[in-house]
Design an enzyme around this catalytic site. Structure first.
Site, mmCIF file in Angstrom:
data_model
loop_
_atom_site.group_PDB
_atom_site.id
_atom_site.type_symbol
_atom_site.label_atom_id
_atom_site.label_comp_id
_atom_site.label_asym_id
_atom_site.label_seq_id
_atom_site.Cartn_x
_atom_site.Cartn_y
_atom_site.Cartn_z
ATOM 1 C CD GLU A 112 -28.657 -35.951 -48.317
ATOM 2 O OE1 GLU A 112 -28.340 -35.138 -47.471
ATOM 3 O OE2 GLU A 112 -28.166 -36.826 -48.759
ATOM 4 C CG HIS A 228 -29.501 -37.888 -39.227
ATOM 5 N ND1 HIS A 228 -30.871 -38.567 -39.397
ATOM 6 C CD2 HIS A 228 -28.754 -37.455 -40.200
ATOM 7 C CE1 HIS A 228 -30.790 -38.628 -40.888
ATOM 8 N NE2 HIS A 228 -29.782 -37.953 -41.421
ATOM 9 N NE ARG A 274 -28.973 -33.907 -41.940
ATOM 10 C CZ ARG A 274 -27.717 -34.453 -42.109
ATOM 11 N NH1 ARG A 274 -26.961 -34.320 -41.261
ATOM 12 N NH2 ARG A 274 -27.702 -35.173 -43.028
ATOM 13 C CG HIS A 335 -25.344 -37.060 -37.731
ATOM 14 N ND1 HIS A 335 -24.985 -38.344 -38.022
ATOM 15 C CD2 HIS A 335 -25.577 -36.390 -38.876
ATOM 16 C CE1 HIS A 335 -24.906 -38.402 -39.293
ATOM 17 N NE2 HIS A 335 -24.966 -37.311 -39.789
ATOM 18 N NE ARG A 370 -23.062 -31.686 -40.648
ATOM 19 C CZ ARG A 370 -23.490 -32.702 -41.448
ATOM 20 N NH1 ARG A 370 -23.666 -32.582 -42.584
ATOM 21 N NH2 ARG A 370 -24.044 -33.781 -40.828
#
Length: 431
Positions: A112, A228, A274, A335, A370
């Site tokens: 990811e 997100h 992100r 998110h 994060r």
């Protein structure tokens, strides 16, 4: 009459359930949750849980990736704890029965955003949170743990010794209750529904942070909220998370004109952190005067897409969108709450007898952004440390405080076979 417990836990996501499962070994446990036991953010986590267990990977690499994603504001000591203890908490989840996906008997690992290696474990393709939540819920129901659903914690009770319990309100019978304990754990999750567009369920309203703040606890980093980058943007469809695991499998972001754009914003392109991807999408939306961009995975085999992302495929099909043939319209959505109740690395807050873990807490692991799939790992690593602090606090050394424990990080890879507990498990039997 006041009811007394050795430990009261507010919240029934992975942080609350895992805390309860560990704590019930040492005393009586009560879980209070304002919805059903499985109404939580955990259930909606698609991507998975990150841990450095793959070949060539190491806790050092995982630490470095986490610090980079955190934009320089992560606390290196707590990040070391996260990455070092992570593989052993994965062992716990496997032993509890979480059915992580496997390939030929080995745990399947996905890649990811901002991870240099594939290190994200998943279950049911893109239904990881749902499988973890169901597994832990079953464990709670099988053990001697009291659960009160549809019960809203309204106040933390305190005296000169610190927090002594919780006052609550039954949301169905409107009855008030008081529960006493010398250990209250906040595991109430985030606050996504403070925003118009969010991937969070309706119960995510920041109750735990509010309770703690009103009682006088310190909070921190509340100015940071992670958006997100890819949530479904379709007319008449609810905001629905489109996991960045799609980009890990090769999906490409295109603006509404069909132009691939991430290469102009970051060297990691579609797998950048992100915050970078979110800002890039917003920029493209403004430049094209559109309310979305498109996530295109149509160049991959349709069977692979359906098998790897069954939840996303089925949800989109409900609204006439076949993601094997058509790009997915997406835009950013609130998110994850980066800040929360300030805690030590053992979950202690500034109020005696009050502890916190999971998204409601903040020990500066995540910094300003994060790293993908670190949230579920955060919950299990620090939930266990909270319970250990409550029932078996470490002896204080003259030259150390609770937040100055020494953790050694090896530069050697920590492959699955190097973890004794995992090497004894026949993963084939999990299927």
């Amino acid at each position: 009459m006041n009811q007394e417990y050795d430990c009261i836990i507010l919240g029934s996501g992975i942080a609350g359930l895992y805390s309860a499962i560990i704590a019930q070994q040492y005393g009586s446990v009560l879980i209070l949750t304002k919805g059903n036991i499985d109404d939580c953010n955990t259930k909606y986590a698609q991507g998975g849980i990150a841990s450095a267990i793959g070949p060539g990977d190491s806790t050092k690499y995982h630490l470095d990736d986490t610090l980079k994603a955190g934009a320089g504001l992560s606390d290196i000591k707590t990040v070391k704890i996260l990455t070092d203890e992570g593989p052993y908490r994965i062992t716990d989840l496997i032993n509890l029965g979480v059915p992580f996906d496997t390939i030929h008997g080995d745990i399947a690992l996905a890649k990811e955003g901002a991870h240099r290696f594939p290190r994200v474990l998943h279950a049911g393709g893109d239904a990881t949170g749902q499988h973890i939540e169901a597994t832990l819920t079953n464990q709670v129901r099988q053990n001697n743990i009291t659960v009160m659903e549809h019960t809203l914690a309204t106040n933390l009770l305190a005296d000169s010794s610190g927090i002594i319990g919780v006052e609550s309100l039954g949301m169905k019978d409107n009855q008030k209750h008081r529960f006493l304990s010398n250990a209250v754990i906040l595991a109430t999750g985030g606050a996504g529904h403070l925003f118009r567009h969010t991937t969070n369920p309706p119960v995510a309203t920041g109750d735990g942070v509010s309770l703690a703040f009103n009682a006088g606890a310190q909070v921190m980093d509340m100015e940071f909220y992670q958006f997100h980058p890819t949530a479904l943007r379709l007319p008449n469809a609810p905001t629905f998370l489109i996991s960045e695991a799609l980009r890990g499998e090769g999906a490409l972001l295109r603006n509404v004109n069909g132009t691939i754009f991430m290469k102009h914003y970051d060297d990691m392109e579609d797998l950048a952190p992100r915050d970078i991807v979110t800002r890039a999408i917003v920029s493209e939306m403004r430049n094209t005067q559109s309310d979305h961009v498109n996530l295109d995975i149509t160049h991959l085999p349709g069977k692979k897409i359906k098998n790897r992302f069954p939840t996303i495929y089925a949800f989109c099909m409900q609204y006439g969108l076949d993601i094997t043939k058509m790009p997915i319209p997406v835009s950013p959505a609130a998110h994850y709450m980066m800040g929360g109740v300030k805690t030590t690395s053992r979950g202690e807050t500034s109020l005696r007898n009050l502890y916190a873990c999971g998204e409601a807490s903040c020990n500066a692991i995540h910094g300003a952004n994060r790293l993908a799939s670190n949230s579920l790992l955060d919950t299990v690593v620090f939930a266990r440390r909270v319970v250990e602090q409550i029932f078996h606090p470490p002896k204080k050394e003259s030259n150390l405080t609770l937040d100055e424990d020494i953790y050694l990080i090896s530069n050697e890879p920590t492959a699955l076979s190097n973890i004794p507990e995992l090497s004894l498990i026949n993963l084939q039997n999990m299927m």
